[in-house]
Enzyme design. Structure first.
Site, PDB file in Angstrom:
ATOM      1  N   GLY A  13      33.954  -2.729  19.595  1.00 27.50           N
ATOM      2  CA  GLY A  13      33.102  -1.615  19.182  1.00 27.50           C
ATOM      3  C   GLY A  13      31.956  -1.442  20.149  1.00 27.50           C
ATOM      4  N   ARG A  16      29.280   2.344  21.879  1.00 30.64           N
ATOM      5  CA  ARG A  16      28.022   3.018  21.514  1.00 30.64           C
ATOM      6  C   ARG A  16      27.223   2.137  20.556  1.00 30.64           C
ATOM      7  NH1 ARG A  16      32.106   6.194  19.469  1.00 30.64           N
ATOM      8  NH2 ARG A  16      31.512   7.984  20.762  1.00 30.64           N
ATOM      9  N   ASP A  63      42.504  -0.760  19.170  1.00 31.73           N
ATOM     10  CA  ASP A  63      42.379  -0.650  17.717  1.00 31.73           C
ATOM     11  C   ASP A  63      42.394  -2.075  17.192  1.00 31.73           C
ATOM     12  OD1 ASP A  63      42.652  -0.397  15.000  1.00 31.73           O
ATOM     13  OD2 ASP A  63      44.381   0.953  15.071  1.00 31.73           O
ATOM     14  N   VAL A  64      41.243  -2.579  16.764  1.00 27.44           N
ATOM     15  CA  VAL A  64      41.148  -3.994  16.392  1.00 27.44           C
ATOM     16  C   VAL A  64      41.974  -4.345  15.160  1.00 27.44           C
ATOM     17  CG1 VAL A  64      38.889  -4.290  17.470  1.00 27.44           C
ATOM     18  CG2 VAL A  64      39.018  -3.655  15.040  1.00 27.44           C
ATOM     19  N   SER A 142      26.042  -7.494   8.014  1.00 30.80           N
ATOM     20  CA  SER A 142      25.055  -6.505   7.588  1.00 30.80           C
ATOM     21  C   SER A 142      24.333  -7.032   6.362  1.00 30.80           C
ATOM     22  CB  SER A 142      25.760  -5.186   7.229  1.00 30.80           C
ATOM     23  OG  SER A 142      24.881  -4.288   6.575  1.00 30.80           O
ATOM     24  N   TYR A 154      32.661  -1.616   1.988  1.00 31.49           N
ATOM     25  CA  TYR A 154      31.913  -2.057   3.170  1.00 31.49           C
ATOM     26  C   TYR A 154      31.213  -3.392   2.899  1.00 31.49           C
ATOM     27  CZ  TYR A 154      28.501  -1.749   7.024  1.00 31.49           C
ATOM     28  OH  TYR A 154      27.730  -1.998   8.139  1.00 31.49           O
ATOM     29  N   ALA A 157      33.692  -6.287   2.885  1.00 34.37           N
ATOM     30  CA  ALA A 157      34.105  -6.687   4.230  1.00 34.37           C
ATOM     31  C   ALA A 157      33.003  -7.472   4.927  1.00 34.37           C
ATOM     32  CB  ALA A 157      34.477  -5.447   5.042  1.00 34.37           C
ATOM     33  N   LYS A 158      31.778  -7.000   4.825  1.00 31.34           N
ATOM     34  CA  LYS A 158      30.667  -7.667   5.504  1.00 31.34           C
ATOM     35  C   LYS A 158      30.362  -9.024   4.871  1.00 31.34           C
ATOM     36  CE  LYS A 158      29.809  -4.617   8.694  1.00 31.34           C
ATOM     37  NZ  LYS A 158      30.052  -4.937  10.127  1.00 31.34           N
TER      38      LYS A 158
END
Length: 253
Positions: A13, A16, A63-64, A142, A154, A157-158
């Site tokens: 990633g 950016r 694409d991871v 995060s 999200y 996953a984090k």
């Protein structure tokens, strides 16, 4: 064993935002950097900026969440830059969705990139670190790992990344490899800009409101995460592993 003289780092990633800032910082620190990203053109621009500044970098489309793509990308990095000893798992997406409206496809897509992808890239790279007897892995989690309304996929996953980090730290320490996680707070990025649009705010107002609740009085910048990653991958951080570093401008409960 001592740190390699010509270190090679992979940043997923990396095209950016936080990833690009980390890639640029590691290049300034003396690493050759592979910028992995699904957006090959922007990744190429990031790599070109590093080269223009005197560093060494390549852009690799990846694409991871795709096992074959991860294997191919890792093989290309080894062929063009050399065996990596540093990995920063940063690739991620973060669209919002309330649980009652969330589809299975949205759940799987989120965990596929934000958790499965970290596993696939780490598994593909870790053999090189173990063979070198020295390595650094940094996973970008995060503060949302502690809970985030409207983004349970999200957050899951984090949070999973934190368990992944601590487990790998136990598994890889004997091989000279450290594994840590950085958990950013509010960072000025495309993701937080998207959150502002979702809430019907200008991005400037969104940042101002966020800064008002942050003890240091400002929003975070991608460079704040890059500086932390720079330390965690350094030889000086060899006694730091299995840790979650909250970079959030204040205490995190």
């Amino acid at each position: 064993m001592s740190a390699p003289r010509n270190p090679v780092a992979i940043v997923t990633g990396g095209a950016r935002g936080i990833g690009a800032a980390v890639a640029a910082q590691l290049a300034r620190d003396g690493h050759a950097v592979a910028v992995l990203d699904l957006d090959e053109q922007v990744a190429a621009d990031t790599a070109a900026g590093i080269v223009a500044a005197g560093g060494r970098a390549i852009a690799v489309r990846c694409d991871v969440a795709d096992e074959a793509a991860v294997t191919a990308a890792t093989d290309r990095v080894v062929a063009e830059l050399g065996a990596p000893t540093v990995l920063v798992n940063n690739a991620g997406v973060g669209p919002a969705a309330d649980l009652t409206e969330m589809t299975v496809e949205q759940w799987d897509h989120m965990l596929g990139i934000n958790l499965r992808g970290h596993f696939l890239v780490t598994r593909a790279v870790v053999g090189h670190l173990v063979a070198a007897g020295w390595g650094r892995i940094v996973n970008i989690s995060s503060i949302s790992a502690l809970g985030d309304e409207g983004r349970s996929h999200y957050s899951s996953a984090k949070a999973g990344l934190l368990g992944f980090t601590k487990s790998l730290a136990l598994e890889l320490g004997r091989h000279g490899v450290t594994v840590n996680a950085i958990a950013p707070g509010f960072i000025v990025s495309d993701m937080t800009a998207a959150s502002a649009r979702r809430l019907g705010r200008s991005f400037e107002e969104h940042q101002r409101l966020a800064a008002a609740s942050i003890p240091v009085g400002r929003a975070g910048r991608p460079e704040d995460i890059a500086h932390t990653a720079s330390y965690l991958v350094s030889p000086e951080a060899g006694f730091v592993t299995g840790q979650v570093i909250y970079v959030a401008g204040g205490p995190v409960d």
